[in-house]
Scaffold this active site. Structure first.
Site, PDB file in Angstrom:
ATOM      1  N   ASP A 120      -2.896   8.392  -1.774  1.00 48.77           N
ATOM      2  CA  ASP A 120      -4.220   9.020  -1.796  1.00 48.77           C
ATOM      3  C   ASP A 120      -4.568   9.549  -0.410  1.00 48.77           C
ATOM      4  O   ASP A 120      -3.916   9.227   0.575  1.00 48.77           O
ATOM      5  CB  ASP A 120      -5.287   8.006  -2.236  1.00 48.77           C
ATOM      6  CG  ASP A 120      -5.438   6.854  -1.247  1.00 48.77           C
ATOM      7  OD1 ASP A 120      -4.420   6.456  -0.629  1.00 48.77           O
ATOM      8  OD2 ASP A 120      -6.555   6.347  -1.077  1.00 48.77           O
ATOM      9  N   ASP A 145      -7.939  -7.490   1.084  1.00 48.62           N
ATOM     10  CA  ASP A 145      -6.924  -7.674   2.126  1.00 48.62           C
ATOM     11  C   ASP A 145      -7.482  -7.203   3.452  1.00 48.62           C
ATOM     12  O   ASP A 145      -8.381  -6.355   3.495  1.00 48.62           O
ATOM     13  CB  ASP A 145      -5.653  -6.875   1.819  1.00 48.62           C
ATOM     14  CG  ASP A 145      -5.790  -5.426   2.273  1.00 48.62           C
ATOM     15  OD1 ASP A 145      -5.268  -5.091   3.356  1.00 48.62           O
ATOM     16  OD2 ASP A 145      -6.450  -4.635   1.571  1.00 48.62           O
ATOM     17  N   GLY A 154     -11.440   3.936   0.762  1.00 45.47           N
ATOM     18  CA  GLY A 154     -12.364   4.726   1.568  1.00 45.47           C
ATOM     19  C   GLY A 154     -13.569   3.960   2.062  1.00 45.47           C
ATOM     20  O   GLY A 154     -14.549   4.561   2.506  1.00 45.47           O
ATOM     21  N   CYS A 188      -6.481 -27.811  12.766  1.00 46.64           N
ATOM     22  CA  CYS A 188      -7.653 -28.645  13.045  1.00 46.64           C
ATOM     23  C   CYS A 188      -7.345 -30.136  12.937  1.00 46.64           C
ATOM     24  O   CYS A 188      -8.004 -30.957  13.583  1.00 46.64           O
ATOM     25  CB  CYS A 188      -8.797 -28.259  12.120  1.00 46.64           C
ATOM     26  SG  CYS A 188      -9.487 -26.624  12.506  1.00 46.64           S
ATOM     27  N   GLN A 209     -11.713   7.095  -4.796  1.00 48.20           N
ATOM     28  CA  GLN A 209     -12.262   7.590  -3.537  1.00 48.20           C
ATOM     29  C   GLN A 209     -13.614   8.261  -3.799  1.00 48.20           C
ATOM     30  O   GLN A 209     -14.152   8.183  -4.889  1.00 48.20           O
ATOM     31  CB  GLN A 209     -11.269   8.557  -2.888  1.00 48.20           C
ATOM     32  CG  GLN A 209     -10.001   7.905  -2.359  1.00 48.20           C
ATOM     33  CD  GLN A 209     -10.232   7.102  -1.079  1.00 48.20           C
ATOM     34  OE1 GLN A 209     -11.331   7.063  -0.525  1.00 48.20           O
ATOM     35  NE2 GLN A 209      -9.182   6.453  -0.599  1.00 48.20           N
ATOM     36  N   ASP A 262       0.854  -1.190   0.000  1.00 45.56           N
ATOM     37  CA  ASP A 262       0.000   0.000   0.000  1.00 45.56           C
ATOM     38  C   ASP A 262       0.889   1.238   0.000  1.00 45.56           C
ATOM     39  O   ASP A 262       2.107   1.151   0.138  1.00 45.56           O
ATOM     40  CB  ASP A 262      -0.970  -0.012   1.175  1.00 45.56           C
ATOM     41  CG  ASP A 262      -0.279  -0.035   2.523  1.00 45.56           C
ATOM     42  OD1 ASP A 262       0.949   0.174   2.565  1.00 45.56           O
ATOM     43  OD2 ASP A 262      -0.956  -0.250   3.538  1.00 45.56           O
ATOM     44  N   SER A 263       0.296   2.401  -0.145  1.00 46.01           N
ATOM     45  CA  SER A 263       1.086   3.622  -0.344  1.00 46.01           C
ATOM     46  C   SER A 263       1.522   4.283   0.951  1.00 46.01           C
ATOM     47  O   SER A 263       2.362   5.175   0.944  1.00 46.01           O
ATOM     48  CB  SER A 263       0.273   4.637  -1.144  1.00 46.01           C
ATOM     49  OG  SER A 263      -0.809   5.120  -0.359  1.00 46.01           O
TER      50      SER A 263
END
Length: 379
Positions: free
Chosen positions: A148, A268, A218, A311, A191, A94-95
């Site tokens: 952003d 994500d 957003g 499990c 956005q 991510d930024s």
């Protein structure tokens, strides 16, 4: 030759969800998919080999945190993030924008970028579109995100309009500053909050710049789920069919299914590992808090319908004991299970798309998981 290529396979006739494959410099992954989050170049308590055993084709790392520790120059010297963390499959970074707006108590937004304080020591820092590109180019991720502004929910129309316009200008600067387009694909971020007019404007601006992929940003910032679904319904059709679509920060089982139905390819979230650390587990029958006293003598698996390592080998009673004693192995076991659960859920979603029955699958899953019950607990 672009670094990222989306291969469309088919559309679910029942829902409109799409099955596809994203090709990257470090391999391909089928979509819709969930990306485990490795904020600091590690998915908490998991080894790369364990993630591969779950068939994870792509993970996410965090530009902001890696910029602060250990520093992007050190990772560049190591040969890039893939070599640094011994992961030879795809990575998305991510930024840093979300962390700047969510972690820092002090921040000042201007046209050049954002002034803010380091959440670790209070030092003054500045992050701009150009700096975000410099860091991500050094990290060498397969997919980079444009810088952003991510306003919280709710925000006024007037504020959001200015924010969208700024985000579009920043996206253009990111494209110009991106030094390795042949090796790394840069995604634009749509956005606009809950406002359809602004989402349309943001999508129009970004699509005109011809990014190799697009994210819907957003959302999952405090808005009700019906608003998130409504925004996706009018936003996703604005994005190109031949590019991947990524819904940022979403990881609850119901939202993954509902997002896929609305045309999203990638998701994500830190949710599966975050809730695992306090003993909350996702199971085919709903939410299970393994620390609860009723599991002290329960020698069955976390989920009788799960074939994950946890499990197949360990009981609820044993895992509860580990968690109550603050043993790290307990967190490893619950984290492994939750990640496996979501990755396996996405394989079930893909299979339902192949069979044109994702709508039926949604109803069956929601009924079994308990999402259809009044006051159903979510994560």
């Amino acid at each position: 030759m672009t670094a990222i290529r989306y291969e469309f396979i088919k559309t679910c006739k029942q829902t409109g969800a799409r099955l596809g494959r994203v090709h990257t410099p470090h391999g391909s992954f089928d979509t819709p998919t969930f990306m485990p989050v490795g904020t600091l170049a590690t998915v908490k308590t998991m080894s790369p080999e364990e993630l591969k055993a779950m068939d994870s084709g792509i993970i996410l790392s965090n530009t902001y945190h890696l910029w602060l520790r250990p520093g992007h120059e050190i990772i560049r010297e190591a040969g890039g993030l893939h070599k640094f963390m011994n992961w030879d499959r795809a990575i998305l970074t991510d930024s840093g924008g979300f962390q700047v707006f969510s972690l820092s108590d002090f921040r000042r937004i201007e046209e050049e970028g954002v002034h803010f304080r380091n959440h670790l020591n209070g030092d003054k820092l500045f992050l701009s579109p150009e700096k975000a590109m410099e860091i991500q180019n050094a990290l060498g991720s397969d997919i980079m995100m444009a810088f952003d502004e991510c306003p919280p929910f709710p925000a006024t129309f007037e504020y959001m309009k200015k924010s969208v316009e700024r985000t579009s200008r920043w996206a253009e600067r990111c494209l110009k500053a991106h030094e390795r387009p042949q090796d790394q694909g840069l995604f634009g971020i749509v956005q606009g909050g809950e406002y359809e007019e602004l989402r349309r404007q943001s999508a129009k601006d970004l699509v005109s710049m011809d990014f190799p992929g697009y994210a819907v940003g957003g959302l999952s910032v405090g808005e009700p789920k019906d608003i998130m679904n409504r925004v996706l319904e009018f936003t996703t059709p604005l994005l190109p069919d031949n590019k991947p679509r990524y819904l940022m920060g979403v990881g609850s089982p119901d939202s993954l299914i509902d997002g896929a139905i609305r045309g999203i390819d990638m998701f994500d979230c830190v949710l599966p590992t975050r809730i695992a650390r306090n003993g909350t587990c996702m199971t085919s029958e709903g939410r299970l808090v393994v620390k609860n006293a009723k599991f002290a003598r329960d020698f069955g698996p976390l989920d009788p319908n799960c074939d994950c390592y946890t499990c197949k080998n360990y009981s609820r009673a044993y895992i509860r004991h580990l968690m109550k004693c603050d043993e790290t192995f307990g967190i490893r076991l619950t984290s492994y299970h939750n990640l496996h659960f979501l990755l396996n859920l996405m394989e079930q979603v893909r299979q339902a798309i192949r069979e044109d029955r994702l709508g039926d699958f949604r109803e069956e899953f929601f009924e079994q998981y308990g999402f259809n019950k009044p006051n159903a607990k979510n994560f």
